[in-house]
Write an enzyme that holds these catalytic residues in place. Structure first.
Site, PDB file in Angstrom:
ATOM      1  CD  GLU A  50      -9.224 -60.304 -23.863  1.00 24.03           C
ATOM      2  OE1 GLU A  50     -10.166 -59.689 -24.131  1.00 24.03           O
ATOM      3  OE2 GLU A  50      -9.112 -60.720 -22.628  1.00 24.03           O
ATOM      4  CE1 TYR A  57     -14.737 -29.266 -26.814  1.00 19.28           C
ATOM      5  CE2 TYR A  57     -14.023 -28.100 -28.967  1.00 19.28           C
ATOM      6  CZ  TYR A  57     -14.838 -28.261 -27.595  1.00 19.28           C
ATOM      7  OH  TYR A  57     -15.895 -27.162 -27.062  1.00 19.28           O
ATOM      8  CB  ILE A  82     -12.108 -51.537 -19.966  1.00 21.41           C
ATOM      9  CG1 ILE A  82     -13.169 -52.119 -18.845  1.00 21.41           C
ATOM     10  CG2 ILE A  82     -11.783 -52.116 -21.253  1.00 21.41           C
ATOM     11  CD1 ILE A  82     -14.417 -51.938 -19.613  1.00 21.41           C
ATOM     12  CD  GLU A  83     -12.915 -52.790 -14.677  1.00 18.75           C
ATOM     13  OE1 GLU A  83     -13.976 -53.660 -14.811  1.00 18.75           O
ATOM     14  OE2 GLU A  83     -12.075 -53.459 -15.588  1.00 18.75           O
ATOM     15  CE  LYS A 105     -12.070 -56.011 -24.448  1.00 16.48           C
ATOM     16  NZ  LYS A 105     -11.339 -56.906 -23.542  1.00 16.48           N
TER      17      LYS A 105
END
Length: 105
Positions: free
Chosen positions: A21, A40, A59-60, A85
């Site tokens: 990964e 934005y 991802i946390e 994800k």
């Protein structure tokens, strides 16, 4: 309470706990609601640059760091960040985390 939002901001990042990964870019999708931030484009570009600049394992960690950086950099009093994800689990369309920081005023 009024909030602004950014939906489905796609970032390709080096993320994952497995060695393979860390050798590829994977799709992450941000959905963000905020209070008191009007630019934005600047917020979106910051997220893109920050997440693409370094590798992450989880991802946390991405969600926690991005939320903290956005609040500090843009003076956002409250935010809700959903980070997905897609296809991380074969049997699920999506996995992810939702973090909420600050207080609505």
């Amino acid at each position: 309470m009024d909030r602004i939002f950014i939906e489905e901001l796609v970032v390709f990042a080096q993320i994952g706990v497995y060695d393979w990964e860390q050798q590829i870019k994977q799709k992450l999708v941000f959905d963000l609601e905020m209070q008191y931030c009007l630019n934005y484009a600047e917020v979106s570009q910051f997220i893109l640059d920050y997440v693409q600049a370094k590798p992450f394992l989880l991802i946390e960690r991405v969600a926690y760091e991005v939320a903290e950086q956005l609040q500090q950099r843009f003076g956002i009093s409250w935010l809700r960040l959903k980070l997905s994800k897609p296809k991380a689990v074969a049997q699920a369309n999506n996995v992810g985390i939702i973090v909420e920081r600050g207080e609505l005023k």
